[in-house]
Design an enzyme around this catalytic site. Structure first.
Site, mmCIF file in Angstrom:
data_model
loop_
_atom_site.group_PDB
_atom_site.id
_atom_site.type_symbol
_atom_site.label_atom_id
_atom_site.label_comp_id
_atom_site.label_asym_id
_atom_site.label_seq_id
_atom_site.Cartn_x
_atom_site.Cartn_y
_atom_site.Cartn_z
ATOM 1 N N LYS A 100 0.777 -0.703 0.750
ATOM 2 C CA LYS A 100 0.300 0.312 -0.170
ATOM 3 C C LYS A 100 0.926 1.239 -0.524
ATOM 4 O O LYS A 100 0.329 2.060 -0.696
ATOM 5 C CB LYS A 100 -0.947 0.168 1.266
ATOM 6 C CG LYS A 100 -1.776 -0.738 1.151
ATOM 7 C CD LYS A 100 -2.413 -1.065 2.565
ATOM 8 C CE LYS A 100 -1.726 -0.554 4.172
ATOM 9 N NZ LYS A 100 -1.584 -2.195 4.147
ATOM 10 N N ARG A 139 1.191 -8.517 13.715
ATOM 11 C CA ARG A 139 -0.002 -7.570 13.021
ATOM 12 C C ARG A 139 -0.861 -8.303 12.456
ATOM 13 O O ARG A 139 -1.225 -7.945 11.770
ATOM 14 C CB ARG A 139 1.420 -7.448 11.924
ATOM 15 C CG ARG A 139 1.861 -6.292 12.991
ATOM 16 C CD ARG A 139 3.366 -5.665 12.496
ATOM 17 N NE ARG A 139 3.359 -4.933 11.310
ATOM 18 C CZ ARG A 139 4.824 -4.976 10.457
ATOM 19 N NH1 ARG A 139 5.762 -4.974 10.105
ATOM 20 N NH2 ARG A 139 4.703 -4.104 9.114
ATOM 21 N N ARG A 198 12.279 -1.229 10.904
ATOM 22 C CA ARG A 198 11.276 -0.526 11.892
ATOM 23 C C ARG A 198 11.400 -1.846 12.606
ATOM 24 O O ARG A 198 11.791 -2.639 12.904
ATOM 25 C CB ARG A 198 9.952 -0.369 10.670
ATOM 26 C CG ARG A 198 9.533 0.459 10.323
ATOM 27 C CD ARG A 198 8.825 1.032 9.662
ATOM 28 N NE ARG A 198 7.387 -0.182 9.875
ATOM 29 C CZ ARG A 198 6.390 -0.392 9.567
ATOM 30 N NH1 ARG A 198 5.515 -0.015 8.569
ATOM 31 N NH2 ARG A 198 4.877 -0.865 9.866
ATOM 32 N N ARG A 214 12.511 -5.095 4.032
ATOM 33 C CA ARG A 214 11.976 -3.800 4.067
ATOM 34 C C ARG A 214 12.788 -2.864 4.621
ATOM 35 O O ARG A 214 13.581 -2.824 5.901
ATOM 36 C CB ARG A 214 10.623 -3.292 4.327
ATOM 37 C CG ARG A 214 10.195 -2.768 3.563
ATOM 38 C CD ARG A 214 8.739 -2.163 3.955
ATOM 39 N NE ARG A 214 7.689 -2.326 5.186
ATOM 40 C CZ ARG A 214 7.165 -2.566 5.603
ATOM 41 N NH1 ARG A 214 5.992 -1.922 4.794
ATOM 42 N NH2 ARG A 214 6.153 -2.460 6.945
ATOM 43 N N ARG A 267 -8.956 0.677 10.200
ATOM 44 C CA ARG A 267 -8.621 -0.204 10.037
ATOM 45 C C ARG A 267 -9.503 -1.578 11.006
ATOM 46 O O ARG A 267 -9.117 -2.236 11.274
ATOM 47 C CB ARG A 267 -7.252 -0.738 11.262
ATOM 48 C CG ARG A 267 -5.816 -1.196 10.089
ATOM 49 C CD ARG A 267 -4.753 -0.741 11.064
ATOM 50 N NE ARG A 267 -3.070 -1.195 10.684
ATOM 51 C CZ ARG A 267 -2.211 -0.262 9.990
ATOM 52 N NH1 ARG A 267 -2.421 0.162 9.828
ATOM 53 N NH2 ARG A 267 -1.157 -1.186 9.283
HETATM 54 P P1 ADP Z 1 1.548 -1.838 8.031
HETATM 55 O O1 ADP Z 1 0.986 -1.178 6.859
HETATM 56 O O2 ADP Z 1 3.193 -1.845 7.334
HETATM 57 O O3 ADP Z 1 1.380 -2.793 8.845
HETATM 58 P P2 ADP Z 1 1.454 1.338 9.302
HETATM 59 O O4 ADP Z 1 2.642 1.851 8.898
HETATM 60 O O5 ADP Z 1 -0.037 1.352 8.134
HETATM 61 O O6 ADP Z 1 1.728 -0.514 8.522
HETATM 62 O O7 ADP Z 1 1.345 0.903 10.592
HETATM 63 C C1 ADP Z 1 2.449 0.703 11.964
HETATM 64 C C2 ADP Z 1 1.763 0.375 13.220
HETATM 65 O O8 ADP Z 1 0.929 1.295 13.273
HETATM 66 C C3 ADP Z 1 0.420 -0.649 13.333
HETATM 67 O O9 ADP Z 1 0.868 -1.850 13.370
HETATM 68 C C4 ADP Z 1 -0.606 -0.178 14.341
HETATM 69 O O10 ADP Z 1 0.009 -0.838 15.669
HETATM 70 C C5 ADP Z 1 -0.632 1.217 14.394
HETATM 71 N N1 ADP Z 1 -1.562 1.913 13.694
HETATM 72 C C6 ADP Z 1 -1.684 2.289 12.185
HETATM 73 N N2 ADP Z 1 -2.623 2.669 11.525
HETATM 74 C C7 ADP Z 1 -3.536 2.073 12.756
HETATM 75 C C8 ADP Z 1 -4.934 2.596 12.448
HETATM 76 N N3 ADP Z 1 -5.807 2.601 11.360
HETATM 77 N N4 ADP Z 1 -5.434 1.663 13.898
HETATM 78 C C9 ADP Z 1 -4.392 1.371 14.563
HETATM 79 N N5 ADP Z 1 -3.259 1.036 14.730
HETATM 80 C C10 ADP Z 1 -2.411 1.801 13.393
#
Ligand code: ADP
Length: 212
Positions: free
Chosen positions: A14, A170, A159, A126, A87
């Site tokens: 994404k 996750r 990360r 990554r 999410r």
């Molecule tokens: P990826 O899609 O690679 O898992 P993101 O960078 O989108 O990672 O998100 C990293 C972390 O940030 C998530 O694992 C969570 O802890 C937090 N996070 C991001 N967006 C949300 C959301 N909408 N609701 C809850 N936690 C979130």
């Protein structure tokens, strides 16, 4: 104001496709993960609240996320790419309400469907720029100069949640809380499936076919 949601498991690409969309069309990229990491880095109160959850691979609670998005929305104009929000179903319902107040709606939800083995390969390789949030892959999508961001020359990092143990957590959160959004947006008739197993360009072509 158009709204495009990118929905999919962690590592489904994404963020990479968002960067292309920003470059090609000047969309605004709203990545809640990037916002969280930026706040953690700057040690803001919001960063302190989110740090434990995010570095452990767990979802940040809905009320914190919703407040974050509401604040952010006030500073944004133009077409938006939603990357990482919503999410959960609660977040999705709240987003509907927020957009309604702005006389706007969700135009497309692009669901990035991907095989789990591929996710692990992608996430473990990554590299992320801590300054601008751009992502690379050690072998599949390396930066021009090893270890530094093409955009701003910042040294790239891995990360804290990009390792196999945290990916498992996750993915579990994704299956439990986020996967039900596929049905939610199918019901609203805004969902398109993107085959995200393919490499970058082939994914982009599918997105173009939807947005054209
Ligand atoms: P990826 O899609 O690679 O898992 P993101 O960078 O989108 O990672 O998100 C990293 C972390 O940030 C998530 O694992 C969570 O802890 C937090 N996070 C991001 N967006 C949300 C959301 N909408 N609701 C809850 N936690 C979130």
């Amino acid at each position: 104001m158009r709204n495009i949601i990118l929905l999919g498991a962690p590592g489904s690409g994404k963020g990479t496709q968002s960067e292309y969309l920003v470059k090609q069309f000047g969309f605004t990229h709203l990545s809640t993960g990037n916002i969280i990491r930026d706040n953690i880095e700057r040690k803001t109160p919001l960063g302190v609240l989110c740090q434990q959850y995010s570095e452990q691979g767990q979802l940040v609670p809905d009320d914190i996320m919703i407040q974050m998005v509401e604040n952010h929305l006030q500073t944004i104009t133009g077409d938006l790419i939603w990357d990482g929000f919503p999410r959960t179903i609660i977040q999705a319902e709240k987003l509907d309400q927020l957009l309604q107040k702005l006389h706007s709606k969700i135009d497309y939800t692009l669901y990035f469907e991907i095989n789990e083995k591929k996710i692990i390969e992608r996430i473990i390789g990554r590299l992320t720029c801590p300054t601008c949030g751009l992502t690379y892959h050690k072998t599949a999508l390396p930066p021009k100069v090893q270890g530094v961001c093409d955009n701003d020359q910042t040294p790239l990092v891995q990360r804290k949640d990009d390792n196999e143990a945290k990916i498992k957590i996750r993915l579990a959160a994704y299956h439990n809380d986020t996967a039900p959004l596929v049905q939610y947006y199918l019901n609203k008739q805004v969902l398109t499936v993107i085959d995200a197993d393919m490499e970058g360009h082939a994914v982009w072509d599918q997105i173009m076919a939807v947005l054209k």
